[in-house]
Design an enzyme around this catalytic site. Structure first.
Site, mmCIF file in Angstrom:
data_model
loop_
_atom_site.group_PDB
_atom_site.id
_atom_site.type_symbol
_atom_site.label_atom_id
_atom_site.label_comp_id
_atom_site.label_asym_id
_atom_site.label_seq_id
_atom_site.Cartn_x
_atom_site.Cartn_y
_atom_site.Cartn_z
ATOM 1 N N CYS A 78 0.851 -1.179 0.000
ATOM 2 C CA CYS A 78 0.000 0.000 0.000
ATOM 3 C C CYS A 78 0.891 1.235 0.000
ATOM 4 C CB CYS A 78 -0.892 0.006 1.241
ATOM 5 S SG CYS A 78 -1.887 1.491 1.429
ATOM 6 N N CYS A 91 -8.110 2.901 0.751
ATOM 7 C CA CYS A 91 -7.982 2.833 2.201
ATOM 8 C C CYS A 91 -8.131 4.248 2.735
ATOM 9 C CB CYS A 91 -6.612 2.260 2.552
ATOM 10 S SG CYS A 91 -6.222 2.354 4.302
ATOM 11 N N ARG A 98 -9.378 -1.137 10.631
ATOM 12 C CA ARG A 98 -8.022 -1.280 11.142
ATOM 13 C C ARG A 98 -7.829 -0.462 12.412
ATOM 14 N NH1 ARG A 98 -5.003 -0.614 6.788
ATOM 15 N NH2 ARG A 98 -5.132 -2.835 6.505
#
Length: 398
Positions: free
Chosen positions: A142, A202, A272
Site C-alpha cells: 500500500c 484505504c 483497522r
C-alpha cells in the site's frame, strides 16, 4: 437492548444504521459497553471470522512536511523531537519491510510525508515497490504519499501497488479547523482517483481531536459513501510540540464505542486499529479485536508502538488468529468487485500521526466538545518518539 439487536441485523445484511442509531452507540453508558462490544463483535465475526490481519508501516520520508495539519508531528512548524530524514533508498526500505513480513505482516504500507508526490517521487516509490516484491513474494503493498496528481494513481498501480491510503481524518465541517493548506475535498478526490485507477482504497479517521459525536458520525458516513475497502481508525497521539498536545479527550471506553460505531456503519470493510491504540485503549486493547479485524504491527510513523511480540501474544490470548498470507481478507463480494475493477489483492492502512477538531455552532464559530480529561488521565508516559527502524541504525520493532 433493542438498538443493538437492530444494528446487528442491519450489519449482517450490509445495511447501514441511521445517523441517530450511530449517535446512540456513541452515547451508550459504560454499563452497556460490553453489550455494545458483543453486538458489534457479531458483525465483525460474520464477515471476518476470528482473523486479524497484520500490516507494517515503513516511513520512507520523515518530517520536513509543508502542510499544517494540527495533529501531525511532521507538520510545518512542529517542535516535536521526531526523526527527520529524506527518502530512504530502496534497500533500506526493503530491510524494514522484511522485518514486518517476518513478524507476520501480509501488507507493507509505504508512507512519505509531504503534500503529495512529484513524478520523480512516484518513480522512486515504484522502484521501492519493485524491490520489496522481489524479496517478499505475495506481500501486499500500500502507498500513502499524500494528494495525487492526474495519472499518478495509475502509475503506482502499474508499479505493483495494491492499495492507496489517504484518510479523511474528520468531518467536512470540522476540517478547516485542523488544516488550512489543503481541503477536505482534496482528500476525497485523491481517494476517488485511487479507486478509479483500480487500487484498493484505504481511508479512515482520527478520533480524539476535540470533535463532537456528530463530527465522528459525519466522517464515518462520508467514508461509507466513498466505500473504501479498509477504514483505519486512528486515535490522536498528542505529541508535545504540536498544536494539539493538550488534547487528551479519549478514554478506553470511548475508543471502544467509536470502533463499534465504525463497525456498524462499515460492517463488511476491513476496520483497522491504527495509531494511538496503546496510548488510549491501553489494557482494553484485546477487547478492540472484537471490533477491528486488522492492526498495525510494531511501531508507527514517528511514534513507538507495542512490541511486535506483544501484539502477537495479545491476538492469541484474546482467542484470535493471525490472518495467513494465502487467506483472503475481504468478504467474497468485496474481493470480487475489486478484482473486476482490475484492482489488487485486498485493502490497506495508514497511521497519520493522529490528532484536533472543533464543532461548528450556529454562529459559525466552533465549539470544543471534548473538554479534555483531568491531568491525571493524560498518559504522556505512553507517547514515545520512534528512535529505531527506518531512518536509524537500530533494528525495527516487528
Amino acid at each position: 437492548m433493542d438498538l443493538l439487536n437492530a444494528l446487528v441485523d442491519k450489519g449482517l445484511r450490509r445495511e447501514p444504521p441511521t445517523r441517530d442509531e450511530a449517535l446512540a452507540v456513541l452515547a451508550t453508558s459504560d454499563e452497556d459497553l460490553l453489550d455494545v462490544v458483543a453486538a458489534a463483535g457479531r458483525v465483525r465475526r460474520h464477515w471476518f471470522g476470528r482473523r486479524v490481519k497484520l500490516n507494517y508501516l515503513v516511513n520512507l520520508k520523515s518530517g520536513l512536511c509543508p502542510e499544517d495539519c494540527s495533529y501531525c508531528s511532521q507538520r510545518l512548524g512542529s517542535k516535536a523531537g521526531i526523526l527527520k530524514y529524506t527518502w530512504l533508498k530502496p534497500e533500506a526500505a526493503v530491510a524494514a519491510a522484511a522485518a514486518g513480513v517476518a513478524g507476520g505482516a501480509k501488507r507493507v504500507c509505504l508512507v512519505a510525508s509531504g503534500r503529495g508526490p512529484t513524478d520523480r517521487d512516484v518513480d522512486r516509490v515504484s522502484k521501492t515497490i519493485d524491490a520489496i516484491r522481489e524479496q517478499n513474494e505475495g506481500v501486499e503493498v500500500c502507498a500513502c504519499l499524500g494528494l495525487l496528481s492526474e495519472g499518478q494513481a495509475e502509475r503506482l498501480r502499474e508499479a505493483g501497488a495494491d492499495a492507496y491510503n489517504h484518510n479523511l481524518n474528520t468531518s467536512e465541517a470540522a476540517y478547516g479547523e485542523i488544516t488550512t493548506t489543503h481541503t477536505y475535498a482534496d482528500r476525497v478526490e485523491t481517494v476517488r482517483q485511487a479507486r478509479a485507477a483500480g487500487l484498493s482504497a484505504c481511508s479512515g479517521l482520527i478520533a480524539g481531536m476535540g470533535e463532537s459525536d456528530e463530527d465522528l458520525v459525519d466522517v464515518v458516513f462520508a467514508l461509507r459513501e466513498l466505500d473504501p475497502d479498509s477504514v483505519p481508525v486512528n486515535f490522536l497521539i498528542p505529541f508535545e510540540g504540536t498544536p494539539l498536545a493538550k488534547e487528551w479527550n479519549l478514554t478506553p471506553q470511548r475508543c471502544l464505542r467509536i470502533l463499534a460505531m465504525v463497525r456498524f456503519v462499515c460492517p463488511d470493510a476491513e476496520v483497522r486499529l491504527a495509531a494511538g491504540r496503546e496510548v488510549h485503549l491501553r489494557s482494553l486493547q484485546p477487547l478492540a479485536l472484537h471490533l477491528a479485524n486488522s492492526i498495525f504491527l510494531g511501531d508507527y510513523l514517528t511514534s513507538e508502538g507495542q512490541a511486535g511480540r506483544a501484539d502477537l501474544e495479545m491476538i492469541a490470548d484474546a482467542g484470535f488468529e493471525v490472518e495467513g498470507a494465502g487467506e483472503r481478507t475481504l468478504p467474497e463480494h468485496r474481493a470480487g468487485a475489486l478484482a473486476a475493477s482490475g484492482g489488487g489483492r485486498g485493502p490497506c492502512g495508514d497511521a497519520d500521526c493522529a490528532d484536533g477538531a472543533d464543532r461548528a455552532d450556529g454562529s459559525g464559530a466552533r465549539e470544543r466538545t471534548g473538554g479534555g480529561l483531568p491531568p491525571s488521565a493524560a498518559r504522556t508516559d505512553l507517547v514515545a518518539v520512534r528512535r529505531r527502524g527506518a531512518g536509524t541504525e537500530l533494528p525495527p520493532n516487528a
